[in-house]
Design a protein around this motif. Structure first.
Motif, PDB file in Angstrom:
ATOM      1  N   HIS A  19       0.748  -1.167  -0.044  1.00 16.27           N
ATOM      2  CA  HIS A  19      -0.101   0.090   0.141  1.00 16.27           C
ATOM      3  C   HIS A  19       0.857   1.085   0.081  1.00 16.27           C
ATOM      4  N   PRO A  20       1.523   1.699  -1.195  1.00 15.28           N
ATOM      5  CA  PRO A  20       2.476   2.764  -1.188  1.00 15.28           C
ATOM      6  C   PRO A  20       1.620   4.072  -0.535  1.00 15.28           C
ATOM      7  N   ALA A  21       2.437   4.642   0.300  1.00 16.72           N
ATOM      8  CA  ALA A  21       2.012   5.975   0.664  1.00 16.72           C
ATOM      9  C   ALA A  21       3.088   6.944   0.703  1.00 16.72           C
ATOM     10  N   GLY A  22       4.175   7.035   0.223  1.00 18.71           N
ATOM     11  CA  GLY A  22       5.045   7.949  -0.022  1.00 18.71           C
ATOM     12  C   GLY A  22       6.014   7.770   1.290  1.00 18.71           C
ATOM     13  N   LYS A  23       6.881   8.883   1.441  1.00 21.49           N
ATOM     14  CA  LYS A  23       7.772   8.984   2.383  1.00 21.49           C
ATOM     15  C   LYS A  23       7.193   9.088   3.996  1.00 21.49           C
ATOM     16  N   SER A  24       6.173   9.613   3.932  1.00 23.48           N
ATOM     17  CA  SER A  24       5.503   9.773   5.222  1.00 23.48           C
ATOM     18  C   SER A  24       4.520   8.897   5.711  1.00 23.48           C
ATOM     19  N   CYS A  25       5.140   8.158   6.451  1.00 26.68           N
ATOM     20  CA  CYS A  25       4.439   6.801   7.100  1.00 26.68           C
ATOM     21  C   CYS A  25       4.458   7.105   8.704  1.00 26.68           C
ATOM     22  N   PRO A  26       3.536   7.634   9.269  1.00 24.31           N
ATOM     23  CA  PRO A  26       3.238   7.491  10.740  1.00 24.31           C
ATOM     24  C   PRO A  26       3.318   6.315  11.438  1.00 24.31           C
ATOM     25  N   ASP A  27       2.724   5.295  10.851  1.00 30.35           N
ATOM     26  CA  ASP A  27       2.719   3.973  11.546  1.00 30.35           C
ATOM     27  C   ASP A  27       4.136   3.445  11.658  1.00 30.35           C
ATOM     28  N   VAL A  28       5.000   3.366  10.516  1.00 28.14           N
ATOM     29  CA  VAL A  28       6.246   3.030  10.605  1.00 28.14           C
ATOM     30  C   VAL A  28       6.939   3.711  11.377  1.00 28.14           C
ATOM     31  N   ARG A  29       6.814   5.243  11.724  1.00 29.09           N
ATOM     32  CA  ARG A  29       7.623   5.788  12.753  1.00 29.09           C
ATOM     33  C   ARG A  29       7.196   5.403  14.104  1.00 29.09           C
ATOM     34  N   GLU A  30       6.076   5.228  14.316  1.00 30.99           N
ATOM     35  CA  GLU A  30       5.659   4.837  15.855  1.00 30.99           C
ATOM     36  C   GLU A  30       6.072   3.338  16.026  1.00 30.99           C
ATOM     37  N   ALA A  31       6.008   2.511  15.068  1.00 32.33           N
ATOM     38  CA  ALA A  31       6.669   1.293  15.202  1.00 32.33           C
ATOM     39  C   ALA A  31       8.329   1.209  15.560  1.00 32.33           C
TER      40      ALA A  31
END
Length: 735
Positions: A551-563
């Motif tokens: 599910h491409p969403a670009g470089k801004s991925c809050p869920d990845v950051r939180e993980a």
């Protein structure tokens, strides 16, 4: 580790004096505040009030030395006010032994629980209980007790006012934290030149993030160069790793590798220059050689594919770092235009820290969450309460006088973990002997009066502020001399205080050590739980990254950051637990040090592989990879099941991940980075299983397989030493 060896190691730690960077101006400011309070109190009220107010100002200054990103005046005011309240309530019950004992037990239990809110709150609360045991003996009436409490509040106000009027390196700690993060990135870039898979310790980045959380008042005055560089440093790390790693970057040797080494060296030089500029608040001075390397147009002709994309992204991030630090013309790394900065890159919205009043509900919630018997914090609270009450009763019954020194010593040396409690107990007694001997000798030689005793007390406090970071024994020596001079200021002879203080300090330290042996909170049995928590956090981080390929969403991925942040917290919790368990006299109970070290290495590698994949997350308009969604689900499920197996002393299995990868290969994945990264994730998980599988291989006896039967003669393998603790509390003490 045997008890004898554990005692030897902790004693050596407590008596060690380290070489640290001293801060004489800050120590002078704290001593000046103490001198002002003592001078005014002596002039207006007399020695007894001066002693109380001196303790308040002393403790308020100690609070400003704690490792906290909160404004120092707030800490001084909170310390002085809480000590005044403790003293007044203590005096109200002081004439009734049982009533005062009940108050002491309640206050000590709450102080022990306050460690749930962090070491700063725990140290201030414990110090207040310890000092209260002294200050409640000084007033002679209810009105006098109120006056003493008021002067303690004044002492906190004076220290807070001095911090405001004479700021020393304002924002210095925040600058150092951000500069350390940039310097760590620079060092990482240089190490990657020689070791493409070099490890990276995220602790400086975590410290910088913690420093970036500021109060609303701080947000209005924060320097511009502290606004966005931390977020950029976070983004630079995966780009550096992906540029250097042979699995997703360039071959180990050749022209492309040489070019990557040049870019990494130049990036290290630029980041070092930015770190120096941030630390000292001056313009960035970029080395000409690094500037020439990054501006050359040869990068696009030499690098291709993922390596070229990483180099281009690195150039854009370095440009943003330099713009944030104050350089007007940052360099690109290729002829492509740099990626424009986004709202998240500049970190326009600050991470807000609650104000001091708003911190109270959070502290109460943290304390309530720890109210369970298996919690180390609750066990510490029960332990320190029992020791303080026992020490107070023994001191009250023994014919020595000044019985409060036994519980005071116990409260000040006890910590939630074994090594700090024992090392501080040894340092407390050793430092007390040295300080009392020196102060007593000086008293006998000079026979000082009230004024000179007050001056000597201020001098000892100033030395304490100066040397507190060098080790407990040096700080305790200064504290012991400070108390001797302070009580001597009130007319007490050294013969009335020194013998009792030495004997009762020894008694308090012995009680603290016995209490931990009888009612411990060992970290060793919880190592498997800490490891399982880290495995779950790493699995969720890897799954979040992989899912974004579906599910491409670009470089801004809050869920990845939180993980990612959760995985870092779990890693630090594991490393802290290993550091505490290292000196415990407890057997490993199923997880040897060798297995723990190997498991730590593999989980760090798992997080690194996920980070490499994060560096190449697809843009929002990229072609989705549907198989990545199934692999992400398999990673989440398998790591949760694997964590359960780790807790139950079983070897985790990864069949679901392996099956998904086989189906993925059947469908075909055009992106080399994502497929290679997925394969590396599985390899790392299998290495974790190998690290935890300590079953000896079968042996052949007369052609028949038999299992190896361990014997007591089998030596335990010698592991590599794990990394040291990350957030040990910094040693400030109270008398």
């Amino acid at each position: 580790m045997t008890w004898l060896r554990a005692l030897k190691e902790t004693a050596r730690s407590g008596l060690t004096v380290e070489r640290k960077r001293l801060e004489p101006l800050i120590a002078l400011r704290g001593a000046a505040g103490l001198a002002i309070i003592i001078g005014v109190s002596l002039t207006l009220f007399g020695p007894a009030v001066a002693a109380s107010s001196a303790f308040g100002a002393y403790q308020a200054a100690i609070a400003t030395f704690q490792r906290s990103w909160r404004p120092r005046p707030e800490l001084a005011l909170a310390s002085g006010t809480s000590l005044a309240l403790s003293t007044f309530l203590g005096y109200l019950t002081g004439t009734h032994t049982l009533l005062f004992l009940a108050l002491l037990s309640l206050w000590t239990f709450l102080a022990g629980l306050s460690w749930a809110a962090g070491p700063t709150v725990g140290i201030i609360a414990s110090s207040n209980v310890a000092i209260m045991l002294v200050t409640v003996t000084l007033p002679t009436s209810l009105a006098a007790a109120a006056g003493h409490a008021a002067m303690m509040v004044v002492g906190g106000c004076v220290q807070a006012a001095l911090v405001i009027l004479f700021p020393i390196r304002r924002w210095g700690a925040h600058r150092d934290a951000l500069a350390d993060a940039l310097a760590a990135e620079a060092d990482y870039a240089r190490r990657l030149r020689h070791d493409p898979v070099a490890p990276f310790d995220p602790e400086p980045l975590m410290a910088a993030r913690d420093a970036a959380r500021i109060t609303p008042r701080q947000a209005r005055t924060r320097p511009a160069e502290l606004h966005g560089a931390r977020g950029l440093a976070e983004r630079i790390r995966p780009v550096l790793a992906s540029l250097a790693d042979p699995a997703v970057g360039v071959p180990p040797e050749g022209r492309e590798r040489d070019r990557v080494r040049e870019i990494l060296g130049a990036a290290g030089a630029v980041l070092d220059a930015a770190a120096r500029a941030v630390r000292h608040g001056e313009p960035v001075k970029i080395p000409p050689a690094a500037l020439a390397t990054l501006r050359t147009p040869d990068t696009g002709a030499i690098l291709t594919g993922p390596a070229y994309r990483a180099a281009t992204r690195l150039g854009a991030l370095l440009r943003d770092v330099l713009e944030t630090a104050g350089t007007p013309t940052p360099p690109p790394t290729s002829e492509q235009p740099p990626t424009p900065r986004t709202h998240s890159d500049t970190q326009a919205i600050p991470l807000l820290r609650p104000t001091l009043p708003a911190l109270v509900p959070g502290t109460l919630r943290a304390m309530r969450s720890e109210l369970r018997h298996e919690s180390p914090v609750t066990r510490h609270a029960i332990r320190v309460t029992a020791v303080a009450a026992t020490g107070y009763l023994l001191g009250h019954w023994l014919p020595l006088g000044h019985g409060y020194w036994a519980p005071m010593a116990s409260v000040m040396v006890m910590r939630p973990d074994f090594s700090q409690t024992y090392s501080r107990a040894v340092a407390r007694f050793g430092g007390t002997l040295v300080g009392v001997a020196l102060a007593t000798g000086l008293l006998q030689l000079a026979d000082p009066g009230t004024g000179l005793s007050a001056a000597l007390a201020v001098l000892c406090a100033g030395l304490m502020y100066l040397l507190m970071r060098t080790g407990q024994v040096a700080a305790q020596a200064c504290v012991a001399a400070y108390v001797v001079f302070l009580l001597g200021m009130g007319g007490q002879q050294w013969t009335q205080t020194v013998p009792e203080r030495v004997v009762l300090t020894l008694l308090g330290g012995v009680l603290a050590m016995i209490a931990y042996a009888v009612y411990p909170a060992w970290e060793t049995p919880r190592l498997r739980t800490r490891l399982a928590d880290w495995l779950i956090a790493d699995g969720r981080y890897a799954a979040a990254v992989v899912d974004h390929y579906a599910h491409p969403a670009g470089k801004s991925c809050p869920d990845v950051r939180e993980a990612l942040l959760a995985a870092r917290d779990a890693r630090v919790a594991w490393q802290d637990a290993v550091a505490r368990a290292k000196h415990e006299p407890v057997r490993h109970r199923g997880l040897s040090r060798a297995a723990a070290a190997d498991a730590e290495e593999t989980l760090a590698q798992l997080g690194r592989v996920a980070m490499l994949m994060e560096a190449h997350l697809p843009d929002g308009d990229a072609t989705p990879v549907p198989a990545a969604a199934r692999l992400a689900d398999a990673l989440r499920t398998s790591t949760e099941q694997g964590a359960k197996a780790v807790r139950e002393r079983r070897v985790p299995r990864w069949d679901a991940v392996r099956t998904e990868l086989r189906e993925w290969d059947g469908e075909g994945v055009p992106d080399r980075v994502v497929r290679k990264g997925a394969g590396l994730l599985l390899e790392t998980l299998e290495e974790l299983s190998d690290a935890l599988d300590t079953t000896p291989p079968p042996m052949l006896v007369d052609g028949t397989e038999t299992k190896h039967q361990p014997s007591k003669a089998d030596p335990e393998p010698q592991p590599r030493q794990p990394e040291g603790p990350r957030n040990q509390e910094g040693g400030p003490t109270a008398p």
